[in-house]
Every structure is written in structure tokens, then in C-alpha cells.
Design a protein around this motif. Sequence first.
Motif, PDB file in Angstrom:
ATOM      1  N   PRO A  17      34.191 -30.151 -72.805  1.00 25.61           N
ATOM      2  CA  PRO A  17      33.225 -31.232 -72.565  1.00 25.61           C
ATOM      3  C   PRO A  17      31.935 -31.019 -73.343  1.00 25.61           C
ATOM      4  O   PRO A  17      31.502 -29.881 -73.553  1.00 25.61           O
ATOM      5  CB  PRO A  17      32.985 -31.162 -71.052  1.00 25.61           C
ATOM      6  CG  PRO A  17      33.362 -29.773 -70.664  1.00 25.61           C
ATOM      7  CD  PRO A  17      34.479 -29.380 -71.584  1.00 25.61           C
ATOM      8  N   VAL A  18      31.332 -32.109 -73.785  1.00 24.99           N
ATOM      9  CA  VAL A  18      30.064 -32.027 -74.511  1.00 24.99           C
ATOM     10  C   VAL A  18      28.996 -31.396 -73.626  1.00 24.99           C
ATOM     11  O   VAL A  18      28.240 -30.522 -74.053  1.00 24.99           O
ATOM     12  CB  VAL A  18      29.630 -33.430 -74.980  1.00 24.99           C
ATOM     13  CG1 VAL A  18      28.258 -33.365 -75.650  1.00 24.99           C
ATOM     14  CG2 VAL A  18      30.665 -34.014 -75.932  1.00 24.99           C
ATOM     15  N   HIS A  19      28.943 -31.836 -72.367  1.00 27.17           N
ATOM     16  CA  HIS A  19      28.032 -31.247 -71.387  1.00 27.17           C
ATOM     17  C   HIS A  19      28.872 -30.454 -70.393  1.00 27.17           C
ATOM     18  O   HIS A  19      29.711 -31.032 -69.698  1.00 27.17           O
ATOM     19  CB  HIS A  19      27.239 -32.328 -70.658  1.00 27.17           C
ATOM     20  CG  HIS A  19      26.415 -33.181 -71.566  1.00 27.17           C
ATOM     21  ND1 HIS A  19      25.301 -32.707 -72.226  1.00 27.17           N
ATOM     22  CD2 HIS A  19      26.556 -34.485 -71.939  1.00 27.17           C
ATOM     23  CE1 HIS A  19      24.778 -33.672 -72.954  1.00 27.17           C
ATOM     24  NE2 HIS A  19      25.525 -34.757 -72.802  1.00 27.17           N
ATOM     25  N   PRO A  20      28.686 -29.154 -70.316  1.00 23.95           N
ATOM     26  CA  PRO A  20      29.506 -28.333 -69.418  1.00 23.95           C
ATOM     27  C   PRO A  20      29.429 -28.819 -67.976  1.00 23.95           C
ATOM     28  O   PRO A  20      28.371 -29.214 -67.484  1.00 23.95           O
ATOM     29  CB  PRO A  20      28.892 -26.937 -69.562  1.00 23.95           C
ATOM     30  CG  PRO A  20      28.209 -26.955 -70.885  1.00 23.95           C
ATOM     31  CD  PRO A  20      27.709 -28.352 -71.067  1.00 23.95           C
ATOM     32  N   VAL A  21      30.578 -28.806 -67.316  1.00 24.62           N
ATOM     33  CA  VAL A  21      30.631 -29.194 -65.909  1.00 24.62           C
ATOM     34  C   VAL A  21      30.213 -27.997 -65.061  1.00 24.62           C
ATOM     35  O   VAL A  21      30.733 -26.898 -65.225  1.00 24.62           O
ATOM     36  CB  VAL A  21      32.045 -29.656 -65.517  1.00 24.62           C
ATOM     37  CG1 VAL A  21      32.103 -29.990 -64.023  1.00 24.62           C
ATOM     38  CG2 VAL A  21      32.461 -30.865 -66.344  1.00 24.62           C
ATOM     39  N   ARG A  22      29.280 -28.234 -64.163  1.00 20.69           N
ATOM     40  CA  ARG A  22      28.811 -27.174 -63.278  1.00 20.69           C
ATOM     41  C   ARG A  22      29.344 -27.398 -61.870  1.00 20.69           C
ATOM     42  O   ARG A  22      29.698 -28.519 -61.498  1.00 20.69           O
ATOM     43  CB  ARG A  22      27.283 -27.129 -63.265  1.00 20.69           C
ATOM     44  CG  ARG A  22      26.679 -26.836 -64.628  1.00 20.69           C
ATOM     45  CD  ARG A  22      25.186 -26.671 -64.537  1.00 20.69           C
ATOM     46  NE  ARG A  22      24.596 -26.390 -65.834  1.00 20.69           N
ATOM     47  CZ  ARG A  22      23.313 -26.096 -66.009  1.00 20.69           C
ATOM     48  NH1 ARG A  22      22.497 -26.041 -64.971  1.00 20.69           N
ATOM     49  NH2 ARG A  22      22.845 -25.853 -67.219  1.00 20.69           N
ATOM     50  N   LYS A  23      29.369 -26.323 -61.109  1.00 22.19           N
ATOM     51  CA  LYS A  23      29.910 -26.386 -59.757  1.00 22.19           C
ATOM     52  C   LYS A  23      28.953 -25.720 -58.781  1.00 22.19           C
ATOM     53  O   LYS A  23      28.455 -24.629 -59.034  1.00 22.19           O
ATOM     54  CB  LYS A  23      31.277 -25.698 -59.700  1.00 22.19           C
ATOM     55  CG  LYS A  23      31.872 -25.610 -58.301  1.00 22.19           C
ATOM     56  CD  LYS A  23      33.293 -25.064 -58.327  1.00 22.19           C
ATOM     57  CE  LYS A  23      33.353 -23.629 -58.766  1.00 22.19           C
ATOM     58  NZ  LYS A  23      34.730 -23.076 -58.662  1.00 22.19           N
ATOM     59  N   VAL A  24      28.701 -26.395 -57.670  1.00 20.66           N
ATOM     60  CA  VAL A  24      27.888 -25.844 -56.593  1.00 20.66           C
ATOM     61  C   VAL A  24      28.759 -25.732 -55.350  1.00 20.66           C
ATOM     62  O   VAL A  24      29.424 -26.692 -54.964  1.00 20.66           O
ATOM     63  CB  VAL A  24      26.669 -26.738 -56.291  1.00 20.66           C
ATOM     64  CG1 VAL A  24      25.927 -26.230 -55.060  1.00 20.66           C
ATOM     65  CG2 VAL A  24      25.733 -26.769 -57.479  1.00 20.66           C
ATOM     66  N   ARG A  25      28.767 -24.571 -54.738  1.00 17.61           N
ATOM     67  CA  ARG A  25      29.478 -24.370 -53.475  1.00 17.61           C
ATOM     68  C   ARG A  25      28.498 -24.562 -52.322  1.00 17.61           C
ATOM     69  O   ARG A  25      27.382 -24.051 -52.365  1.00 17.61           O
ATOM     70  CB  ARG A  25      30.076 -22.967 -53.407  1.00 17.61           C
ATOM     71  CG  ARG A  25      31.107 -22.670 -54.474  1.00 17.61           C
ATOM     72  CD  ARG A  25      31.579 -21.223 -54.358  1.00 17.61           C
ATOM     73  NE  ARG A  25      32.660 -20.916 -55.288  1.00 17.61           N
ATOM     74  CZ  ARG A  25      32.475 -20.532 -56.540  1.00 17.61           C
ATOM     75  NH1 ARG A  25      31.240 -20.409 -57.013  1.00 17.61           N
ATOM     76  NH2 ARG A  25      33.500 -20.270 -57.326  1.00 17.61           N
TER      77      ARG A  25
END
Length: 315
Positions: A17-25
Motif C-alpha cells: 500500500p502507498v500508505h502503510p496500514v496501521r493497527k491499534v489493539r
Amino acid sequence: MELLTTPENMIRMRGEPVHPVRKVRFTHWSSPRELIDCRFYFTQNHTGNDGVAVELEPESITPERLPQQPPRKRSYNPTSHTSSLSSPRLHLHTRSNFNLDSPGFEDFALGFARHHNVLMFEDRSESLDHRAANFRSLLNHFTATALGGRSRGARAAVRGAMYTSCKTLIFYTYPLVRDLETRFEKLLALDSKTEVLFVLGDSNPQCPEMQLALVRKRMEAKMWWVRVLRADHRFEFKEDLKKRIPDVCGQIAGLWLKSRDFGLTELTVQTKDGVVVWTEWMALRVELEGSVTSINLEILSPNLSGGNRSITVRL
């Protein structure tokens, strides 16, 4: 409606992805006595007061669970950190006994998150009504326009849509049958304002294509269908395909949520020489009736009452 098979889009969808996907738990109190595990996926860059990008980390939520006592702390909402981080467009629910970080399903969420923020949650209850209630609880804190899930989570999403304002559903595998039990009544109960996307393997014993086609004819809801060739109910593939195929399916689902054509409702995903490929959205396949052959037989016999007879046989 964006074309999916242009060379530029094929390269983009197969790449990072052009903009990295981030994850919040984080955790969410769905009731005074129940805390459910959640994940929030997003692509927007979050910056602190100094303008430097920072990783979002949820507050520590570890209140004691006391019967009949409300939680001591409200659920953490990642979108409260910044006005640039929008609410999720999709609430996605796992299947039974399946954790949120499992490969395949998370890759589907990561692909979807390239286009929309998505909230994924876990509920190990055997009750579909209990799971549907968690959809309603989450919607009270996180607005969304679509509900979805995998397997049992998809069945819970159907029930959730019947008692909420969400009229868009996304299913990543759906258990239409199990042994001799069929599970289509709730699908038939969806009204004509509901729009449903099925992402299914063509080798899924729990959702045979012939039976789904019959249910589709009876549904009032509008239906779209992503057919994944040589995929079973668990979406298990060899090597890196187990990540790449769900990721592409998630991207297709995200683009479908942006715009869709009511006349183009079927799309096929497959692999060729180890590369994931897909078609454009196409019109529903119409099964033509078998050709009819007429044979005229003229029987000549003086013994027949009324003389000669002519008989037409249709094959």
C-alpha cells in the motif's frame, strides 16, 4: 465505477500500500460485564503536536469485572486522538474460536483498510443473537455504514443488520449449509434496501454455488458475488498466496463499498502461474434453457380410431 484490470491498478493492488496500514489493539465494554477484544485498521498518517508521526497505542483498560457493576472506564476510541482519523466504515466479526490476528482474515481486513478504516472484533459466544448485540453496542460508539464477518461472524452480521440502520453487508465466506441443515431464512428476511457482497470460494462445501444461486433468486436484497477459484471455506492456500489472495479480495470489497453497479454483480479471482489475477465486474450469468427439438410423427394405421394420427414429441 473504477476499472480493476488496468495495468496500473493490477500493479497497485498486487504491491504494497502507498500508505502503510496501521493497527491499534483495544478493548470495548459491550455490556457492564463483558469486555471484547477489538482491532482498528487505518491508513491515515497520525501526527503529534510536534508534527512527527507517532504510533497510536490504546490506553490501558483493565477494570475489574464485577457482576452488575458498570465498567469503571469508557471504551477506548482510537478516532478520538485526532480529527483526521475517521470512524470505521466497516465492523467486521470473526468466526467461532478464531482470533483476530489469524492470517487470511486479517489480510482481508488489511486489504480493505487501504480504502476505508475498519474495526474488527472478537466474540466467542455460541449465540448468534449475542454476537449481533455486540454489533449494536459497537455502533453506539463507532459509526459505520457496513457490517460484515467471516463464517459464523457473517451470520451474526445478517442479524445485526436486521436491527440496526446498516443496510450494507460484506461476507468473507458464508456457511449456507452444514450437514443437512440449511441456513438461508435470515438472508431471505433482508429487505430490498439491503446490499450484500459475498466473497466465496467455488470449492466451499458449506456454500455450494448451486444452492447460493437458488437463494439469490429468492432474496429481496441486492447481491454481489466475488468467486474465488479453488478456494474452500477456510480460504487455505499455499505459501504466500494465503496472504495475497485475501488481501486482493479485501481491496476489491473496499472498492465495491465506494461504488458499485447494480447490473454488474459477479467477479472472479484466481491464480495463474502463482500470480493473483481477477476479472472486471460482470453481469449475472444467465443459465439458458436447453434447446428444444420437436419431432413430428405421423402414424398411419387403419386400426386407429379416426384414422391417421400425428404426434409431436419435444425433447
